[in-house]
Design an enzyme around this catalytic site. Structure first.
Site, PDB file in Angstrom:
ATOM      1  N   GLY A  51      44.778  45.831  47.449  1.00 28.00           N
ATOM      2  CA  GLY A  51      43.405  46.014  46.989  1.00 28.00           C
ATOM      3  C   GLY A  51      42.318  45.610  47.957  1.00 28.00           C
ATOM      4  O   GLY A  51      41.207  46.134  47.912  1.00 28.00           O
ATOM      5  N   ASP A 110      40.458  41.282  46.650  1.00 28.99           N
ATOM      6  CA  ASP A 110      39.501  42.256  46.115  1.00 28.99           C
ATOM      7  C   ASP A 110      38.746  41.715  44.916  1.00 28.99           C
ATOM      8  O   ASP A 110      37.528  41.842  44.839  1.00 28.99           O
ATOM      9  CB  ASP A 110      40.198  43.592  45.775  1.00 28.99           C
ATOM     10  CG  ASP A 110      41.401  43.442  44.853  1.00 28.99           C
ATOM     11  OD1 ASP A 110      41.758  42.303  44.498  1.00 28.99           O
ATOM     12  OD2 ASP A 110      41.997  44.476  44.493  1.00 28.99           O
ATOM     13  N   ASP A 113      40.054  37.742  38.741  1.00 26.86           N
ATOM     14  CA  ASP A 113      40.078  38.088  37.318  1.00 26.86           C
ATOM     15  C   ASP A 113      40.601  36.881  36.534  1.00 26.86           C
ATOM     16  O   ASP A 113      39.823  36.052  36.078  1.00 26.86           O
ATOM     17  CB  ASP A 113      40.938  39.350  37.138  1.00 26.86           C
ATOM     18  CG  ASP A 113      40.908  39.887  35.726  1.00 26.86           C
ATOM     19  OD1 ASP A 113      40.107  39.401  34.918  1.00 26.86           O
ATOM     20  OD2 ASP A 113      41.696  40.798  35.420  1.00 26.86           O
ATOM     21  N   GLY A 115      42.642  34.679  38.012  1.00 22.02           N
ATOM     22  CA  GLY A 115      42.825  33.644  39.022  1.00 22.02           C
ATOM     23  C   GLY A 115      44.278  33.380  39.366  1.00 22.02           C
ATOM     24  O   GLY A 115      44.574  32.630  40.294  1.00 22.02           O
ATOM     25  N   ASP A 169      42.168  49.827  42.600  1.00 22.69           N
ATOM     26  CA  ASP A 169      42.875  50.979  42.044  1.00 22.69           C
ATOM     27  C   ASP A 169      43.074  50.879  40.549  1.00 22.69           C
ATOM     28  O   ASP A 169      42.964  49.812  39.948  1.00 22.69           O
ATOM     29  CB  ASP A 169      44.266  51.073  42.679  1.00 22.69           C
ATOM     30  CG  ASP A 169      45.210  50.004  42.128  1.00 22.69           C
ATOM     31  OD1 ASP A 169      44.881  48.812  42.253  1.00 22.69           O
ATOM     32  OD2 ASP A 169      46.247  50.356  41.543  1.00 22.69           O
TER      33      ASP A 169
HETATM   34  P1  IMP Z   1      44.051  37.924  38.811  1.00 24.93           P
HETATM   35  O1  IMP Z   1      45.354  37.487  39.408  1.00 24.93           O
HETATM   36  O2  IMP Z   1      44.129  38.068  37.319  1.00 24.93           O
HETATM   37  O3  IMP Z   1      42.853  37.139  39.273  1.00 24.93           O
HETATM   38  O4  IMP Z   1      43.835  39.434  39.232  1.00 24.93           O
HETATM   39  C1  IMP Z   1      43.663  39.787  40.539  1.00 24.93           C
HETATM   40  C2  IMP Z   1      44.324  41.126  40.802  1.00 24.93           C
HETATM   41  O5  IMP Z   1      44.374  41.967  39.641  1.00 24.93           O
HETATM   42  C3  IMP Z   1      43.470  41.846  41.806  1.00 24.93           C
HETATM   43  O6  IMP Z   1      43.907  41.572  43.117  1.00 24.93           O
HETATM   44  C4  IMP Z   1      43.641  43.286  41.406  1.00 24.93           C
HETATM   45  O7  IMP Z   1      44.745  43.836  42.095  1.00 24.93           O
HETATM   46  C5  IMP Z   1      43.933  43.282  39.928  1.00 24.93           C
HETATM   47  N1  IMP Z   1      42.725  43.565  39.118  1.00 24.93           N
HETATM   48  C6  IMP Z   1      42.124  42.731  38.247  1.00 24.93           C
HETATM   49  N2  IMP Z   1      41.044  43.307  37.680  1.00 24.93           N
HETATM   50  C7  IMP Z   1      40.962  44.548  38.213  1.00 24.93           C
HETATM   51  C8  IMP Z   1      40.029  45.654  38.020  1.00 24.93           C
HETATM   52  O8  IMP Z   1      39.040  45.610  37.269  1.00 24.93           O
HETATM   53  N3  IMP Z   1      40.284  46.768  38.744  1.00 24.93           N
HETATM   54  C9  IMP Z   1      41.330  46.887  39.600  1.00 24.93           C
HETATM   55  N4  IMP Z   1      42.210  45.884  39.813  1.00 24.93           N
HETATM   56  C10 IMP Z   1      42.031  44.727  39.110  1.00 24.93           C
HETATM   57 MG    MG Z   2      45.599  45.979  42.311  1.00 25.96          MG
END
Ligand code: IMP
Ligand code: MG
Length: 193
Positions: A51, A110, A113, A115, A169
């Site tokens: 991403g 990228d 969300d 974390g 994506d």
């Molecule tokens: P986390 O681990 O929940 O913080 O999410 C991070 C990963 O989830 C990012 O690197 C993205 O690949 C994916 N992600 C979370 N939210 C989105 C979104 O709104 N659009 C696309 N990818 C997302």
């Molecule tokens: Mg992704």
């Protein structure tokens, strides 16, 4: 605007301007970067695949330092009970050295969300003994888990919606859109079928 977007959140021009400013912020905060020495310290950017590849490519071209870039790939296992963090480093697709002694590492992702991705990555990298470990993300969602997670640099705070474009994506698609936009529910449903 792409037909599958509900609305454009951040236009390409605004992304470009903010990424340039963010690079200056990162360098300003970098250890010893402004101490007037002959050589600023090397940076070791670690973009998280896939991403962040467009964001990282733009960001590092505003950083004139010497640098060696290492990629890290992370797999998510949502809903599985076998992994406590829900994410795992994919070591076959990563080329970060096991020993980062003396290196000033900048993790580039990228979007922040829940974390869990950045937590798993920073826990892993810290064990490799870097001299400094900083994090920067393009987007941070306005939700408590993201806002509570300690991150050094954020380009944009955005609403808690599913966004695509500029590297982000859905089901592997839309990474090539120059703008960042909110994906429509009908596009989400279409890929699910
Ligand atoms: P986390 O681990 O929940 O913080 O999410 C991070 C990963 O989830 C990012 O690197 C993205 O690949 C994916 N992600 C979370 N939210 C989105 C979104 O709104 N659009 C696309 N990818 C997302
Ligand atoms: Mg992704």
């Amino acid at each position: 605007m792409h037909a599958d977007l509900d609305r454009v959140l951040i236009r390409a021009d605004d992304i470009a301007a903010r990424v340039a400013a963010l690079a200056a912020e990162v360098l300003h905060d970098w250890p010893d970067a402004l101490d007037g020495g002959a050589e600023p310290p090397e940076i070791t950017p670690v973009p998280l695949m896939t991403g962040s590849f467009i964001f990282a490519a733009d960001l590092i071209r505003h950083m004139p330092q010497m640098m060696q870039i290492h990629l890290m790939s992370v797999s998510s296992y949502p809903g599985t009970a076998t992994t406590s963090q829900g994410v795992q480093i994919d070591r076959r697709k990563s080329n970060v050295p096991d020993d980062l002694t003396g290196r000033h590492v900048l993790v580039i992702d990228d979007i922040l969300d829940s974390g869990s991705t950045l937590r798993a990555v920073t826990d892993d990298l810290r064990q490799r003994n870097p001299a400094a470990l900083k994090t920067c993300v393009l987007l941070r969602k306005q939700r408590p888990e993201a806002l509570d997670f300690p991150v050094d640099h954020v380009a944009f705070d955005i609403p808690d919606a599913f966004v695509v474009g500029y590297g982000l994506d859905y089901n592997g698609y839309y990474r090539n859109l120059p703008d960042i936009g909110v994906l429509s529910q009908s596009a989400i449903d279409a890929h699910r079928q």
